[in-house]
Design a protein around this motif. Sequence first.
Motif, PDB file in Angstrom:
ATOM      1  N   GLY A  99       0.831  -1.201   0.000  1.00 30.77           N
ATOM      2  CA  GLY A  99       0.000   0.000   0.000  1.00 30.77           C
ATOM      3  C   GLY A  99       0.864   1.249   0.000  1.00 30.77           C
ATOM      4  O   GLY A  99       2.020   1.228  -0.412  1.00 30.77           O
ATOM      5  N   HIS A 100       0.299   2.351   0.473  1.00 34.79           N
ATOM      6  CA  HIS A 100       1.089   3.569   0.594  1.00 34.79           C
ATOM      7  C   HIS A 100       2.114   3.415   1.711  1.00 34.79           C
ATOM      8  O   HIS A 100       1.809   2.865   2.779  1.00 34.79           O
ATOM      9  CB  HIS A 100       0.185   4.770   0.880  1.00 34.79           C
ATOM     10  CG  HIS A 100      -0.684   5.138  -0.286  1.00 34.79           C
ATOM     11  ND1 HIS A 100      -2.053   5.252  -0.200  1.00 34.79           N
ATOM     12  CD2 HIS A 100      -0.368   5.419  -1.575  1.00 34.79           C
ATOM     13  CE1 HIS A 100      -2.554   5.575  -1.387  1.00 34.79           C
ATOM     14  NE2 HIS A 100      -1.551   5.681  -2.228  1.00 34.79           N
ATOM     15  N   THR A 101       3.326   3.909   1.491  1.00 36.93           N
ATOM     16  CA  THR A 101       4.399   3.772   2.472  1.00 36.93           C
ATOM     17  C   THR A 101       5.172   5.094   2.576  1.00 36.93           C
ATOM     18  O   THR A 101       4.983   6.010   1.773  1.00 36.93           O
ATOM     19  CB  THR A 101       5.401   2.666   2.070  1.00 36.93           C
ATOM     20  OG1 THR A 101       6.198   3.136   0.982  1.00 36.93           O
ATOM     21  CG2 THR A 101       4.681   1.395   1.647  1.00 36.93           C
ATOM     22  N   ASP A 102       6.066   5.130   3.543  1.00 35.79           N
ATOM     23  CA  ASP A 102       6.926   6.301   3.710  1.00 35.79           C
ATOM     24  C   ASP A 102       8.263   6.108   2.996  1.00 35.79           C
ATOM     25  O   ASP A 102       9.300   6.585   3.458  1.00 35.79           O
ATOM     26  CB  ASP A 102       7.161   6.587   5.197  1.00 35.79           C
ATOM     27  CG  ASP A 102       7.894   5.447   5.895  1.00 35.79           C
ATOM     28  OD1 ASP A 102       7.953   4.333   5.322  1.00 35.79           O
ATOM     29  OD2 ASP A 102       8.407   5.657   7.007  1.00 35.79           O
ATOM     30  N   VAL A 103       8.245   5.413   1.847  1.00 41.40           N
ATOM     31  CA  VAL A 103       9.477   5.062   1.139  1.00 41.40           C
ATOM     32  C   VAL A 103      10.336   6.279   0.829  1.00 41.40           C
ATOM     33  O   VAL A 103      11.564   6.196   0.782  1.00 41.40           O
ATOM     34  CB  VAL A 103       9.151   4.258  -0.141  1.00 41.40           C
ATOM     35  CG1 VAL A 103       8.395   5.107  -1.153  1.00 41.40           C
ATOM     36  CG2 VAL A 103      10.428   3.703  -0.776  1.00 41.40           C
ATOM     37  N   GLU A 104       9.716   7.424   0.643  1.00 39.08           N
ATOM     38  CA  GLU A 104      10.475   8.627   0.281  1.00 39.08           C
ATOM     39  C   GLU A 104       9.947   9.848   1.048  1.00 39.08           C
ATOM     40  O   GLU A 104       9.940  10.965   0.536  1.00 39.08           O
ATOM     41  CB  GLU A 104      10.358   8.858  -1.228  1.00 39.08           C
ATOM     42  CG  GLU A 104      11.600   9.411  -1.882  1.00 39.08           C
ATOM     43  CD  GLU A 104      11.582   9.307  -3.400  1.00 39.08           C
ATOM     44  OE1 GLU A 104      12.045  10.260  -4.042  1.00 39.08           O
ATOM     45  OE2 GLU A 104      11.113   8.271  -3.932  1.00 39.08           O
ATOM     46  N   LEU A 105       9.527   9.595   2.302  1.00 40.49           N
ATOM     47  CA  LEU A 105       8.944  10.660   3.103  1.00 40.49           C
ATOM     48  C   LEU A 105       9.376  10.514   4.555  1.00 40.49           C
ATOM     49  O   LEU A 105       9.361   9.419   5.112  1.00 40.49           O
ATOM     50  CB  LEU A 105       7.411  10.615   3.028  1.00 40.49           C
ATOM     51  CG  LEU A 105       6.661  11.677   3.846  1.00 40.49           C
ATOM     52  CD1 LEU A 105       6.815  13.049   3.201  1.00 40.49           C
ATOM     53  CD2 LEU A 105       5.196  11.303   3.977  1.00 40.49           C
ATOM     54  N   ASP A 106       9.752  11.640   5.166  1.00 43.55           N
ATOM     55  CA  ASP A 106      10.054  11.675   6.587  1.00 43.55           C
ATOM     56  C   ASP A 106       8.761  12.034   7.316  1.00 43.55           C
ATOM     57  O   ASP A 106       8.277  13.165   7.234  1.00 43.55           O
ATOM     58  CB  ASP A 106      11.137  12.721   6.869  1.00 43.55           C
ATOM     59  CG  ASP A 106      11.576  12.718   8.330  1.00 43.55           C
ATOM     60  OD1 ASP A 106      10.722  12.478   9.207  1.00 43.55           O
ATOM     61  OD2 ASP A 106      12.759  12.960   8.581  1.00 43.55           O
ATOM     62  N   GLY A 108       8.241  12.471  10.384  1.00 47.12           N
ATOM     63  CA  GLY A 108       8.426  13.437  11.459  1.00 47.12           C
ATOM     64  C   GLY A 108       8.357  14.874  10.974  1.00 47.12           C
ATOM     65  O   GLY A 108       7.718  15.732  11.599  1.00 47.12           O
ATOM     66  N   THR A 109       8.996  15.151   9.844  1.00 44.45           N
ATOM     67  CA  THR A 109       9.029  16.522   9.323  1.00 44.45           C
ATOM     68  C   THR A 109       7.984  16.775   8.253  1.00 44.45           C
ATOM     69  O   THR A 109       7.666  17.924   7.943  1.00 44.45           O
ATOM     70  CB  THR A 109      10.415  16.828   8.733  1.00 44.45           C
ATOM     71  OG1 THR A 109      10.636  15.970   7.591  1.00 44.45           O
ATOM     72  CG2 THR A 109      11.514  16.587   9.763  1.00 44.45           C
ATOM     73  N   GLY A 110       7.472  15.679   7.660  1.00 43.84           N
ATOM     74  CA  GLY A 110       6.534  15.831   6.553  1.00 43.84           C
ATOM     75  C   GLY A 110       7.210  16.203   5.251  1.00 43.84           C
ATOM     76  O   GLY A 110       6.544  16.519   4.264  1.00 43.84           O
ATOM     77  N   ARG A 111       8.543  16.109   5.229  1.00 39.36           N
ATOM     78  CA  ARG A 111       9.291  16.480   4.026  1.00 39.36           C
ATOM     79  C   ARG A 111       9.818  15.234   3.303  1.00 39.36           C
ATOM     80  O   ARG A 111       9.872  14.141   3.859  1.00 39.36           O
ATOM     81  CB  ARG A 111      10.468  17.387   4.392  1.00 39.36           C
ATOM     82  CG  ARG A 111      10.061  18.726   4.999  1.00 39.36           C
ATOM     83  CD  ARG A 111      11.295  19.536   5.363  1.00 39.36           C
ATOM     84  NE  ARG A 111      10.927  20.811   5.971  1.00 39.36           N
ATOM     85  CZ  ARG A 111      10.651  21.907   5.289  1.00 39.36           C
ATOM     86  NH1 ARG A 111      10.713  21.885   3.950  1.00 39.36           N
ATOM     87  NH2 ARG A 111      10.325  23.027   5.905  1.00 39.36           N
ATOM     88  N   ARG A 112      10.226  15.467   2.058  1.00 39.48           N
ATOM     89  CA  ARG A 112      10.791  14.380   1.270  1.00 39.48           C
ATOM     90  C   ARG A 112      12.074  13.878   1.935  1.00 39.48           C
ATOM     91  O   ARG A 112      12.866  14.661   2.459  1.00 39.48           O
ATOM     92  CB  ARG A 112      11.107  14.865  -0.150  1.00 39.48           C
ATOM     93  CG  ARG A 112      11.601  13.762  -1.075  1.00 39.48           C
ATOM     94  CD  ARG A 112      11.672  14.261  -2.502  1.00 39.48           C
ATOM     95  NE  ARG A 112      12.053  13.202  -3.415  1.00 39.48           N
ATOM     96  CZ  ARG A 112      12.002  13.329  -4.735  1.00 39.48           C
ATOM     97  NH1 ARG A 112      11.594  14.464  -5.287  1.00 39.48           N
ATOM     98  NH2 ARG A 112      12.364  12.329  -5.509  1.00 39.48           N
ATOM     99  N   ALA A 113      12.277  12.551   1.899  1.00 39.64           N
ATOM    100  CA  ALA A 113      13.442  11.927   2.531  1.00 39.64           C
ATOM    101  C   ALA A 113      14.183  11.057   1.520  1.00 39.64           C
ATOM    102  O   ALA A 113      13.689  10.805   0.417  1.00 39.64           O
ATOM    103  CB  ALA A 113      13.001  11.090   3.731  1.00 39.64           C
ATOM    104  N   ARG A 114      15.365  10.600   1.915  1.00 35.66           N
ATOM    105  CA  ARG A 114      16.155   9.728   1.042  1.00 35.66           C
ATOM    106  C   ARG A 114      15.386   8.439   0.770  1.00 35.66           C
ATOM    107  O   ARG A 114      14.943   7.749   1.690  1.00 35.66           O
ATOM    108  CB  ARG A 114      17.485   9.405   1.720  1.00 35.66           C
ATOM    109  CG  ARG A 114      18.412   8.533   0.881  1.00 35.66           C
ATOM    110  CD  ARG A 114      19.717   8.276   1.596  1.00 35.66           C
ATOM    111  NE  ARG A 114      19.496   7.655   2.900  1.00 35.66           N
ATOM    112  CZ  ARG A 114      20.380   6.846   3.481  1.00 35.66           C
ATOM    113  NH1 ARG A 114      21.527   6.575   2.893  1.00 35.66           N
ATOM    114  NH2 ARG A 114      20.116   6.329   4.663  1.00 35.66           N
ATOM    115  N   ARG A 115      15.239   8.122  -0.483  1.00 33.59           N
ATOM    116  CA  ARG A 115      14.464   6.951  -0.877  1.00 33.59           C
ATOM    117  C   ARG A 115      15.132   5.670  -0.362  1.00 33.59           C
ATOM    118  O   ARG A 115      16.327   5.462  -0.539  1.00 33.59           O
ATOM    119  CB  ARG A 115      14.337   6.888  -2.396  1.00 33.59           C
ATOM    120  CG  ARG A 115      13.533   5.693  -2.898  1.00 33.59           C
ATOM    121  CD  ARG A 115      13.445   5.687  -4.412  1.00 33.59           C
ATOM    122  NE  ARG A 115      12.742   4.513  -4.889  1.00 33.59           N
ATOM    123  CZ  ARG A 115      11.428   4.413  -4.999  1.00 33.59           C
ATOM    124  NH1 ARG A 115      10.665   5.433  -4.665  1.00 33.59           N
ATOM    125  NH2 ARG A 115      10.859   3.308  -5.439  1.00 33.59           N
TER     126      ARG A 115
END
Length: 430
Positions: A99-106, A108-115
Motif C-alpha cells: 500500500g502507501h508507504t513512507d518510502v520517500e517521506l520523513d 516526522g518533518t513531513g518532508r521528502r526523505a532519502r528513498r
Amino acid sequence: MGDLRRRVPGTDTLLAEPRLAAAVATVGRDRVKVAIGRAQDRARRGEIPPERVAEAAVAALPSPAPRAVLNATGVVLHTNLGRAPLGAPAVAAVVAAAGHTDVELDLGTGRRARRGRDALDALAAAVPDAGAVHVVNNGAAALVLAATALAAGGEIVVSRGELVEIGDGFRLPDLLASTGARLREVGTTNRSTLADYAAAIGPRTGFVLKVHPSNFVVTGFTRAVPVRELATLGVPVVADIGSGLLAADPLLPDEPDAASTLRAGAALVTASGDKLLGGPQAGLLLGGVDLVERLRRHPLARALRVDKLTLAALAATLGAPVTPVHAALHADPSALRDRVEGLRVALHVAGCHAETVSSVAVVGGGGAPGVELPSWALSLPQRYARPLRTGRPPVLGRVVRGRLLLDLRCVPVEADPVVRDAVLAVPAGD
C-alpha cells in the motif's frame, strides 16, 4: 440420467462453497462461474459424480502466476525457481509495503526523505567497511552502472579468465561493451599476473575489474591476482563478487565476501541480493562515499532504481536473525535424515513404498560451484515426478538413475505433511 442431472448442485449453492467463495475475491466472480459451469457440464455428462462438482470447479480455477512450489531438488538457490526464497519477515514487509508507504517521506518533518533509507541503512550497518552503499534492480545492473559511470568512453582492464557467461546466453564482455567502455583483456584463460594488469593500465583506464567466476571452477595450472595486489596499481578496483555474501562463511571458504573484499582494497564491490544474502532480486553497490555518490547521481541510476517492495524485502532480510537460505545451507544432515525417515514411515503406513537415501545438495544460483552439502532424500519411482510437479502445490525433486529424489534440505519442516499428502495423492500406476 434425469435423476443424475437433478443431483448436480446449483450455481448459487456452489458459489457459497467456502473454497469457491474465497476464489471470488482473488480471480473474480465471472471466472469462478465459468469453472462452476464447466464442472456442472461434466457431471451432467456423467464424467464425474455430482458430489465432486465443487472439487472439479476448484481444480479448474486458474492458479496464481507465478505459482508457489516446494523445492525438493536439493539446489538451495535454484535459478529456475526464483533463487532465494524470502523469509517470513521479508514477506510481511512486502505485504505492508504494497500500500502507501513512507518510502520517500520523513513522517516526522513531513518532508521528502532519502528513498529507501531503511534498506540502505541496514545494508551499511551489515557491512561497516563500506563508506556508502547503493541498491539497483539486479547484480548485472550494478556492474553496468559502475562501467557506465566510471569507464564509458574509456577502458576496463580485466583478466581473460574472468570474462564469464552469467546465464541464458548473457556474457560479461557483451554486457560491459554495451556501456561504451572498451575491454582491455590481460593474461590467458588459466593464468594472469600482476604484471599483465600493470602493462595494460594507461591514461584511458577507468578501473580494473575483478570478477569472481562463481558458476564454474578452473583447476590445474592456474593463477589469478587477488584484489589486495590489484589495489596497488593506482587505479580503482571494482570487484564483482556475484553471490552477495556480505561476511565470510566457514561453510564457503572460497566464496568472496563484501567485507573482506573492501578491506583488501577494492574501491567498489558489486553483488546480487537474491543469492547468498537470501533477499529479493537486487544489485548491491558498496564502496567509498565519493565513488558511490557518483554512481547514485548518474542519470542511468534512475532507470535502474528499485521499487518499494524490493526495498522493504531487503531491509527486512538484513534485519532478520536468519534467512531460509542460511537455514538450508547450514541444515543438520542428521536432522534431515530424521525428517525423511519420518516421512517414509508415514507413507509406508498409508501403503506407499519409498526409501530413505543419502543425497548431495548444492548451493546453486551461480555460487560456490565446488561445494557439496551432505543431505538426505526420499526416493520414489520416477513416475511420481510429473504428477508431483503439476500438483497443487507443485513439489519438485530431481530424477537420478530412474528414481525421483525429494531432498528436504530446502523444504520447510512445517511443509513435510504437505509433501506426504502430495505423494499420497498420486494415483497408483500414474
